[in-house]
Design an enzyme around this catalytic site. Structure first.
Site, short mmCIF file in Angstrom:
data_model
loop_
_atom_site.label_atom_id
_atom_site.label_comp_id
_atom_site.label_asym_id
_atom_site.label_seq_id
_atom_site.Cartn_x
_atom_site.Cartn_y
_atom_site.Cartn_z
CG ASP A 198 2.01 2.40 -10.28
OD1 ASP A 198 2.74 2.27 -11.28
OD2 ASP A 198 1.98 1.59 -9.32
CB SER B 193 2.09 -4.51 -8.75
OG SER B 193 2.32 -3.90 -7.53
CG HIS C 8 5.21 -0.37 -9.78
ND1 HIS C 8 3.93 -0.24 -9.30
CD2 HIS C 8 5.60 -1.61 -9.43
CE1 HIS C 8 3.56 -1.38 -8.71
NE2 HIS C 8 4.57 -2.22 -8.78
N1 ARG Z 1 4.02 -2.95 -5.34
C1 ARG Z 1 3.62 -4.31 -5.20
C2 ARG Z 1 3.94 -5.07 -6.46
O1 ARG Z 1 4.75 -4.64 -7.22
C3 ARG Z 1 2.16 -4.45 -4.85
C4 ARG Z 1 1.89 -3.83 -3.56
C5 ARG Z 1 0.52 -4.05 -3.12
N2 ARG Z 1 0.65 -4.34 -1.74
C6 ARG Z 1 -0.35 -4.39 -0.92
N3 ARG Z 1 -0.10 -4.70 0.31
N4 ARG Z 1 -1.58 -4.11 -1.28
O2 ARG Z 1 3.48 -6.19 -6.69
#
Ligand code: ARG
Length: 270
Positions: free
Chosen positions: A125, A218, A79
């Site tokens: 992902d 992420s 992503h």
């Molecule tokens: N999708 C988020 C990003 O793009 C990371 C999410 C991880 N969140 C969490 N609470 N562990 O950085």
């Protein structure tokens, strides 16, 4: 191994020392990643910052984390890179700092995204970034990480690192952060999120909440016994007691990583 790849993968590049790397060890400050502490890149020399620019004229800014697998391959979250031009991506290795000119810059020549990546549930992902020039491993600030051989057991101690936000909806960390969490049972993970949890995912967190990855962590690593067991992927909010962090289950995609590194990289996996 051919002479060409030997040269490419082990060539000594003249690299300038990043000034920030030689500053005294940072003081521990509470409340980063979410509920973590500052940590030196020397303890996590596989951690990179994936920077991105949103226009040709724009600055490259920290967007995601990633892990060094070998001299020319970075593992990150799909992503973070799908529908991005490679010319808008930049990898920074070997620095504690999220922003600034510290560290070693590498440009991306190719993105390899998992064929089963499903954006609607963030399944599979995982993506590889192939670098235009190999990183020079100094084994202090820049080094590869090994993949776990098997899925970690429920309750295993894990570490998550990154420059992501220090609270849900909060500001990004300036210096690298680490937080200790525990791998959760798959049933517990499904209990929190239901049917959108797949075998390609694992959950990690702490029952009381308050410790987690968060936005812009992420793509970065979840380590179990210093091996890469997870890739930071998604969650509902950050550090909420009822919602653990969800990671790509690296053991589940290990064969995909191994075969796609073999097919795309000039260098061997470590
Ligand atoms: N999708 C988020 C990003 O793009 C990371 C999410 C991880 N969140 C969490 N609470 N562990 O950085």
């Amino acid at each position: 191994m051919t002479f060409g790849s030997l040269t490419f993968c082990t060539l000594l590049f003249i690299s300038y020392a990043a000034p920030g790397n030689f500053s005294p060890p940072p003081r521990l400050i509470e409340g980063r990643i979410v509920g973590g502490n500052e940590v030196s890149i020397v303890r996590h020399p596989h951690q990179i910052s994936l920077r991105r620019r949103t226009c040709t004229e724009c600055a490259y800014l920290h967007d995601c984390g990633g892990s060094i697998l070998n001299e020319d391959t970075i593992l990150t979250a799909a992503h973070c890179v799908v529908n991005r031009r490679v010319s808008n991506l930049m990898v920074i290795a070997g620095t504690n700092n999220r922003a600034g000119s510290d560290g070693t810059v590498a440009l991306v020549s190719k993105v390899v995204t998992h064929e089963l990546y499903n954006a609607s549930i963030t399944d599979y992902d995982v993506a590889l970034l192939l670098l235009t020039t190999p990183l020079k491993f100094d084994h202090l600030f820049i080094a590869p990480v090994a993949l776990v051989a098997a899925a970690p057991t429920a309750g295993a101690k894990a570490k998550v690192t990154g420059w992501g936000t220090v609270s849900e909806g909060g500001v990004l960390a300036s210096r690298l952060q680490v937080v200790n969490v525990f791998v959760q049972d798959q049933e517990q993970c499904i209990g929190a999120y239901g049917a959108r949890i797949t075998d390609a995912m694992l959950c990690a967190g702490v029952v009381e909440g308050g410790k987690d990855a968060c936005q812009k962590d992420s793509g970065g690593p979840l380590l179990v016994e210093d091996q890469l067991a997870g890739i930071t992927s998604w969650a509902i909010g950050c550090a909420r007691p009822e919602y653990p962090g969800v990671y790509v289950n690296v053991s589940h995609v290990r064969e995909w990583i191994v075969s796609n590194v073999a097919a795309n990289s000039m260098c061997k996996l470590k």
